[in-house]
Motif scaffolding. Structure first.
Motif, PDB file in Angstrom:
ATOM      1  N   GLY A   1      -9.139  15.438  -7.203  1.00 45.34           N
ATOM      2  CA  GLY A   1      -7.716  15.658  -6.986  1.00 45.34           C
ATOM      3  C   GLY A   1      -7.152  14.584  -6.103  1.00 45.34           C
ATOM      4  O   GLY A   1      -7.884  13.784  -5.517  1.00 45.34           O
ATOM      5  N   ILE A   2      -5.852  14.572  -6.023  1.00 46.06           N
ATOM      6  CA  ILE A   2      -5.147  13.598  -5.201  1.00 46.06           C
ATOM      7  C   ILE A   2      -4.601  14.335  -3.989  1.00 46.06           C
ATOM      8  O   ILE A   2      -3.808  15.258  -4.120  1.00 46.06           O
ATOM      9  CB  ILE A   2      -4.014  12.928  -6.013  1.00 46.06           C
ATOM     10  N   SER A   3      -5.038  13.918  -2.807  1.00 47.17           N
ATOM     11  CA  SER A   3      -4.583  14.539  -1.565  1.00 47.17           C
ATOM     12  C   SER A   3      -3.130  14.158  -1.316  1.00 47.17           C
ATOM     13  O   SER A   3      -2.702  13.041  -1.602  1.00 47.17           O
ATOM     14  CB  SER A   3      -5.450  14.061  -0.400  1.00 47.17           C
ATOM     15  N   ARG A   4      -2.370  15.048  -0.765  1.00 52.01           N
ATOM     16  CA  ARG A   4      -0.967  14.811  -0.490  1.00 52.01           C
ATOM     17  C   ARG A   4      -0.756  14.558   1.007  1.00 52.01           C
ATOM     18  O   ARG A   4       0.313  14.800   1.526  1.00 52.01           O
ATOM     19  CB  ARG A   4      -0.151  16.004  -0.963  1.00 52.01           C
ATOM     20  N   LYS A   5      -1.772  14.033   1.688  1.00 48.32           N
ATOM     21  CA  LYS A   5      -1.692  13.841   3.138  1.00 48.32           C
ATOM     22  C   LYS A   5      -1.586  12.370   3.551  1.00 48.32           C
ATOM     23  O   LYS A   5      -1.753  12.053   4.711  1.00 48.32           O
ATOM     24  CB  LYS A   5      -2.900  14.486   3.802  1.00 48.32           C
ATOM     25  N   ALA A   6      -1.308  11.490   2.617  1.00 46.59           N
ATOM     26  CA  ALA A   6      -1.266  10.059   2.919  1.00 46.59           C
ATOM     27  C   ALA A   6      -0.121   9.697   3.856  1.00 46.59           C
ATOM     28  O   ALA A   6      -0.179   8.683   4.536  1.00 46.59           O
ATOM     29  CB  ALA A   6      -1.137   9.248   1.628  1.00 46.59           C
ATOM     30  N   HIS A   7       0.890  10.531   3.911  1.00 48.50           N
ATOM     31  CA  HIS A   7       2.052  10.223   4.739  1.00 48.50           C
ATOM     32  C   HIS A   7       1.707  10.088   6.216  1.00 48.50           C
ATOM     33  O   HIS A   7       2.427   9.455   6.965  1.00 48.50           O
ATOM     34  CB  HIS A   7       3.127  11.294   4.559  1.00 48.50           C
ATOM     35  N   ARG A   8       0.590  10.655   6.623  1.00 44.99           N
ATOM     36  CA  ARG A   8       0.183  10.570   8.026  1.00 44.99           C
ATOM     37  C   ARG A   8      -0.068   9.134   8.446  1.00 44.99           C
ATOM     38  O   ARG A   8       0.030   8.805   9.622  1.00 44.99           O
ATOM     39  CB  ARG A   8      -1.072  11.400   8.255  1.00 44.99           C
TER      40      ARG A   8
ATOM     41  N   LEU B   1      -6.259   4.323  -0.069  1.00 46.73           N
ATOM     42  CA  LEU B   1      -4.865   4.731   0.098  1.00 46.73           C
ATOM     43  C   LEU B   1      -4.699   5.987   0.946  1.00 46.73           C
ATOM     44  O   LEU B   1      -3.584   6.381   1.266  1.00 46.73           O
ATOM     45  CB  LEU B   1      -4.224   4.963  -1.278  1.00 46.73           C
ATOM     46  N   GLY B   2      -5.818   6.646   1.287  1.00 46.20           N
ATOM     47  CA  GLY B   2      -5.738   7.887   2.038  1.00 46.20           C
ATOM     48  C   GLY B   2      -5.390   9.073   1.156  1.00 46.20           C
ATOM     49  O   GLY B   2      -4.912  10.096   1.637  1.00 46.20           O
ATOM     50  N   LEU B   3      -5.637   8.957  -0.137  1.00 43.97           N
ATOM     51  CA  LEU B   3      -5.311  10.010  -1.097  1.00 43.97           C
ATOM     52  C   LEU B   3      -6.553  10.733  -1.621  1.00 43.97           C
ATOM     53  O   LEU B   3      -6.440  11.577  -2.513  1.00 43.97           O
ATOM     54  CB  LEU B   3      -4.540   9.417  -2.289  1.00 43.97           C
ATOM     55  N   TYR B   4      -7.716  10.391  -1.089  1.00 44.34           N
ATOM     56  CA  TYR B   4      -8.957  10.991  -1.571  1.00 44.34           C
ATOM     57  C   TYR B   4      -9.037  12.428  -1.081  1.00 44.34           C
ATOM     58  O   TYR B   4      -8.949  12.705   0.113  1.00 44.34           O
ATOM     59  CB  TYR B   4     -10.149  10.176  -1.071  1.00 44.34           C
TER      60      TYR B   4
ATOM     61  N   ASP C   1     -12.407   6.808  -6.779  1.00 46.49           N
ATOM     62  CA  ASP C   1     -12.644   7.329  -5.433  1.00 46.49           C
ATOM     63  C   ASP C   1     -12.402   6.258  -4.369  1.00 46.49           C
ATOM     64  O   ASP C   1     -11.839   6.549  -3.308  1.00 46.49           O
ATOM     65  CB  ASP C   1     -14.066   7.885  -5.312  1.00 46.49           C
ATOM     66  N   ASN C   2     -12.806   5.018  -4.647  1.00 49.81           N
ATOM     67  CA  ASN C   2     -12.577   3.926  -3.699  1.00 49.81           C
ATOM     68  C   ASN C   2     -11.092   3.641  -3.516  1.00 49.81           C
ATOM     69  O   ASN C   2     -10.631   3.435  -2.393  1.00 49.81           O
ATOM     70  CB  ASN C   2     -13.309   2.660  -4.139  1.00 49.81           C
ATOM     71  N   LEU C   3     -10.341   3.616  -4.623  1.00 48.26           N
ATOM     72  CA  LEU C   3      -8.903   3.360  -4.530  1.00 48.26           C
ATOM     73  C   LEU C   3      -8.209   4.492  -3.782  1.00 48.26           C
ATOM     74  O   LEU C   3      -7.403   4.243  -2.878  1.00 48.26           O
ATOM     75  CB  LEU C   3      -8.289   3.187  -5.927  1.00 48.26           C
TER      76      LEU C   3
ATOM     77  N   ARG D   1       0.838  -1.205   0.000  1.00 45.23           N
ATOM     78  CA  ARG D   1       0.000   0.000   0.000  1.00 45.23           C
ATOM     79  C   ARG D   1       0.873   1.256   0.000  1.00 45.23           C
ATOM     80  O   ARG D   1       0.622   2.203  -0.752  1.00 45.23           O
ATOM     81  CB  ARG D   1      -0.900  -0.041   1.237  1.00 45.23           C
ATOM     82  N   SER D   2       1.916   1.286   0.823  1.00 45.32           N
ATOM     83  CA  SER D   2       2.816   2.441   0.894  1.00 45.32           C
ATOM     84  C   SER D   2       3.559   2.653  -0.417  1.00 45.32           C
ATOM     85  O   SER D   2       3.747   3.790  -0.857  1.00 45.32           O
ATOM     86  CB  SER D   2       3.826   2.262   2.032  1.00 45.32           C
TER      87      SER D   2
END
Length: 181
Positions: free
Chosen positions: A112-119, A102-105, A96-98, A23-24
């Motif tokens: 758009g693709i959120s840039r907060k997945a690193h959390r 991944l925490g990118l919604y 949207d599901n993918l 996933r990462s």
């Protein structure tokens, strides 16, 4: 075959990893090479890569995440004459599901693709997988008399800062350099 491509081939070789690490790695590939195509009744998430083996690897990462609809499209770049592979997920619901998984919604009504997945990336193994995905997405490496030189090309400064922070967790000193077009 270039040195960087040999490294990429080694990195995508089959190996068993935890789902959190896959996933990462997928998060990094989408952050650095993914984009949304909207309009004309179409809604796609596309990830552009330069090698067929990387396209297959990306296809398997998406499919392994429980999404059955990825497609691989081979394209010829007219300007550079290079072959590009687009791995795409079609359809608003699937995209949207993918991205949600991944925490990118980016959120409702905000394509758009959120840039907060690193959390959500905390474990050391997942940090390593994210860095591997970053190198696969935009990395190059060379050897000179002074040693090794690694570059990871990022489209957003916040992605570069994130990669720098993750590298520091492994005691790797990184520098950010902005290229002017």
């Amino acid at each position: 075959m270039s040195y960087a491509r040999k490294i990429c081939q080694e990195l995508i070789a089959d190996r068993e990893e935890a789902g959190c690490c896959r996933r990462s790695e997928l998060i990094a590939l989408i952050l650095l090479r993914g984009f949304l195509v909207l309009g004309g009744g179409h809604y796609y998430l596309r990830i552009a890569v330069g090698y067929s083996s990387l396209a297959r690897h990306l296809f398997q990462l998406i499919k392994g995440s429980g999404f059955e609809s990825p497609q691989v499209i081979k394209q010829q770049d007219r300007r550079l004459g290079k072959t590009l592979y687009m791995v795409q997920v079609p359809g608003k619901e699937a995209v949207d599901n993918l991205l949600g998984y991944l925490g990118l919604y980016a959120g409702k009504g905000q394509p758009g693709i959120s840039r907060k997945a690193h959390r959500k990336i905390k474990k050391r193994c997942c940090l390593r997988a994210f860095l591997r995905g970053s190198f696969l997405a935009g990395g190059s490496m060379s050897i000179s008399r002074s040693g090794y030189h690694l570059e990871i090309n990022c489209g957003y400064r916040e992605d570069a800062l994130l990669i720098e922070r993750f590298m520091e967790r492994f005691q790797i000193r990184a520098f950010i350099r902005e290229r002017h077009q």
